[in-house]
Structures are given as C-alpha cells and as structure tokens.
Write a protein that holds these residues in place. Structure first.
Motif, PDB file in Angstrom:
ATOM      1  N   ASP A 133       0.831  -1.210   0.000  1.00  0.00           N
ATOM      2  CA  ASP A 133       0.000   0.000   0.000  1.00  0.00           C
ATOM      3  C   ASP A 133       0.864   1.259   0.000  1.00  0.00           C
ATOM      4  O   ASP A 133       0.558   2.237  -0.689  1.00  0.00           O
ATOM      5  N   HIS A 177     -11.018  -0.084  -6.454  1.00  0.00           N
ATOM      6  CA  HIS A 177     -11.484   0.131  -5.087  1.00  0.00           C
ATOM      7  C   HIS A 177     -10.310   0.323  -4.123  1.00  0.00           C
ATOM      8  O   HIS A 177     -10.410   1.082  -3.146  1.00  0.00           O
ATOM      9  N   ARG A 178      -9.211  -0.359  -4.396  1.00  0.00           N
ATOM     10  CA  ARG A 178      -8.029  -0.190  -3.553  1.00  0.00           C
ATOM     11  C   ARG A 178      -7.452   1.211  -3.720  1.00  0.00           C
ATOM     12  O   ARG A 178      -7.046   1.849  -2.740  1.00  0.00           O
ATOM     13  N   ARG A 188      -9.664   3.559  -1.848  1.00  0.00           N
ATOM     14  CA  ARG A 188      -9.475   3.456  -0.400  1.00  0.00           C
ATOM     15  C   ARG A 188      -8.222   4.182   0.047  1.00  0.00           C
ATOM     16  O   ARG A 188      -8.236   4.929   1.043  1.00  0.00           O
ATOM     17  N   SER A 213     -10.191   9.059  -8.030  1.00  0.00           N
ATOM     18  CA  SER A 213      -9.675   7.690  -8.021  1.00  0.00           C
ATOM     19  C   SER A 213      -9.795   7.012  -9.381  1.00  0.00           C
ATOM     20  O   SER A 213      -8.947   6.195  -9.750  1.00  0.00           O
ATOM     21  N   ARG A 248      -8.750   7.943  -0.226  1.00  0.00           N
ATOM     22  CA  ARG A 248      -9.657   8.428   0.815  1.00  0.00           C
ATOM     23  C   ARG A 248      -8.956   8.464   2.169  1.00  0.00           C
ATOM     24  O   ARG A 248      -9.124   9.405   2.948  1.00  0.00           O
ATOM     25  N   ALA A 249      -8.137   7.444   2.455  1.00  0.00           N
ATOM     26  CA  ALA A 249      -7.453   7.374   3.744  1.00  0.00           C
ATOM     27  C   ALA A 249      -6.417   8.477   3.914  1.00  0.00           C
ATOM     28  O   ALA A 249      -6.135   8.902   5.037  1.00  0.00           O
TER      29      ALA A 249
END
Length: 382
Positions: free
Chosen positions: A138, A175-176, A179, A158, A182-183
């Motif tokens: 990540d 989606h990753r 995420r 995204s 967003r984080a």
C-alpha cells in the motif's frame, strides 16, 4: 467644493503619487486635473511623515532580511539531505524511512519528508510498528498514486488515477486506489455546482436598452460599468469601473477586498461627482448581483440614471468595459501577483488616472487619449 467632487479613495491614491512614487506636487496635480492647493491639503490631511515612512522601510528591510536568512538555511539543509541521502532517492519508501530515522538529530523530519517525497505520517507509522506485506505494498502504491494525483494538479479522482496506474503497468483494483486516496485525504478539486443559465436570456431587472450602441455623439449620454478581479499575495482585489461611451474615459472606479454592493455603488458615485450630468444618463451593466440589488436600483432612480442590462451570458453586450479590463491586464498587470492590495491599488490608480485617461492613445478616438479627446471636442463646441 473639492470634498464633494473627489472620493477619499481618489485622494489617498493621489497622495501616494507624491509620497511613494516621488512625483512633484505640481506634476501630479496637472496629471490628475486637480489644483496644487487641493493636493497640498490632501497631503496635510493624510498625516504622512517622512520619519514614519523611513521606519516602515527599515522594518520591511529587516523582515525581508530575516526571510532571506531563513530561506538560505532551508536551502542549505535540503542540499545536505540530498548529499547524504542520494543513495536512497531511487529506493523504496522503507529505505527512505530508515535514512530519516538515522538522521533525525541532524535534519528536521518535515524537511526530509519534503526532499525525499514521502509522507510524514507514514514515517511515524513505520516507526510505531512493523508493516505487513500488504501495508508495504500500500505504501508503494501510495507513492505512485500521489505522483499521478500531483501531476494532475489535484484534479484527478480515483477513477483517473486508477487509469494512470494501469497504463503504467500496475495491477491494482480501482477500489483499492479509492481506499488509499480516501485514507490519505487525496480528493479531486472540484468547482462548486452552479446553476447553468442559458445564454441570451434577458434580465428580469431591466431590459437591454443600449443594444450595443457603443458610439454616442455627446458625453454623459451612456455609461457602462463592470467588475473584475486582481490577484495579490493577500488575496483578491476587486475593481469596479464606470466608462463614458463618448470618450471611453474611466470616470469612476473603486477597489475593495470584497464583492460587496458598495464596490459598484462607490464607482458610480465617483462618476456622478466628477461629471455632474444635467440630463438622464443610461447606465449599462451585466446581470451581476451588485447591479440587480435594490440598493443599485434605488441609487440610480435617485440620481436620474436609466438602467440597462446585458443579456445573461452574453459578454459582447458590455464589450467596451471588457475591452478596458483586457487592456489593463495586458498593458500593466501581465499576469503579475502583487505583494499587497495597497500595491495593486497604487498601480491600478496610476494606470487609470495617469496613463489610460490622459496619455494612452485610443484607436476608437482617432489615436488620442480620452481626456484629450474630450478637451478638443469641448473647444470645438465653444
């Protein structure tokens, strides 16, 4: 009397021509079309002292010196970081974090993060606990995501970032990507939603009585007004002007830090004080909220002004004002960002009152300045 003819804003900028730009009083008075007696009175009222200006200049110089010293320290620190950390520049995030941990006492963490292009929060998280394989992946993806996001100027969301990663050969799900963005607070920059008006819609306040008749035979028959904005380091400075279509002269102006209704009203008030029209004058504007307000309509009625408004979304209906703003920005501003609003005010004042109205040759007027054109026409009429 003079106090009724010139606004406080005009007086302040006239005083600056003497106190800040160093022009002689007689020359400034002649340029602006005022008496030397009035200009001396304004200078006395301003209460500006040479000692105070010198003290302010010294304070500004000291502040600039401190800023340059701090900038030099920052550049030297970044140079030393690059010199010592050149081996990890092309390595992964974990290698950069290890370098940062080893040099914490020598360099500031925030500066190392900026030079090595890593997140400070990621460094502290890496210190707190070992990362899993997925967390490591990540972190690696986040670097690629940030590269795509920053390269777009913060515009990409995204979906577009995911497309960049796939084209770069990364095997990652959308989606990753969403995420991770967003984080870490990576959101696309979007303009606020606005109601879309259809171009050409007439105004509900007043019809377009001018109908693009931009050539008028006499002064003070038709005026046009509009508002633009100038960029400064302190924020926006808004400029409202009123032009006489007869000579294209700027007969009223006002500059403020907000788009309040007083901005447009003060510019129109200056035009009335200067021209003192004896008959009704048509005042043409776009459909901005300042010109559609009750204050504007009531002010125009009280001073015998006939309101005319452009069709919505049609800039050609007020092209004379738009042309003036274009000349101002091309000939004087040229993309510069003023340090302060006061600096912008002084420069715009000099352009309008000294250059544009009295010196700049205007093609519509046969190559003479607006005030020269009016003076010549006045002599012919006599």
């Amino acid at each position: 009397m003079v106090s009724k003819r010139y606004t406080n804003e005009f007086k302040a900028e006239a005083v600056k021509q003497v106190t800040e730009r160093g022009y002689p009083v007689a020359e400034v008075a002649q340029r602006l079309g005022v008496s030397s007696h009035s200009l001396y009175a304004w200078l006395r009222e301003s209460g500006v002292s040479q000692q105070a200006r010198s003290a302010q200049q010294e304070a500004d110089l000291l502040k600039e010196n401190q800023r340059l010293r701090a900038e030099l320290r920052r550049v030297e620190e970044e140079r030393d970081i690059l010199k010592n950390g050149r081996r990890v520049l092309c390595q992964g995030v974990r290698a950069k974090y290890a370098f940062m941990l080893a040099h914490q006492r020598e360099f500031r963490v925030a500066v190392m993060c900026r030079v090595l292009k890593v997140q400070r929060s990621g460094f502290y998280a890496w210190q707190a606990q070992p990362q899993s394989a997925r967390a490591i992946e990540d972190a690696r993806l986040l670097v690629r995501i940030e590269e795509s996001y920053l390269a777009s100027g913060g515009v990409y969301g995204s979906r577009n970032v995911h497309r960049d990663l796939r084209e770069a050969g990364e095997s990652v799900g959308k989606h990753r990507v969403a995420r991770l963005m967003r984080a870490h607070g990576l959101r696309s920059v979007r303009s606020p939603q606005r109601y879309r008006y259809r171009a050409g819609k007439p105004s509900a306040v007043a019809p377009n009585k001018l109908q693009r008749q931009f050539t008028v035979p006499e002064p003070d028959q038709a005026w046009v007004t509009d508002i633009t904005y100038l960029r400064t380091a302190e924020g926006w400075l808004y400029l409202a002007v009123v032009l006489d279509l007869y000579s294209r002269a700027v007969i009223g102006w006002s500059m403020k830090s907000t788009l309040a209704r007083a901005l447009a009203l003060d510019a129109l008030l200056m035009a009335i004080w200067r021209r003192r029209p004896k008959t009704s004058v048509m005042i043409h504007s776009d459909q901005g909220v300042q010109y559609g307000s009750d204050d504007w309509q009531r002010f125009c009625r009280e001073h015998g002004l006939e309101i005319s408004m452009s069709r919505r979304g049609n800039c050609w209906d007020n092209s004379v004002a738009e042309s003036f703003f274009s000349s101002l920005k091309k000939e004087r501003i040229r993309g510069k960002i003023y340090r302060t609003r006061d600096e912008a005010r002084s420069d715009v004042f000099d352009y309008i009152e000294v250059f544009y109205n009295r010196q700049r040759r205007h093609g519509h007027l046969g190559g003479v300045a607006p005030m020269t054109f009016e003076a010549a026409a006045s002599k012919q009429s006599v």
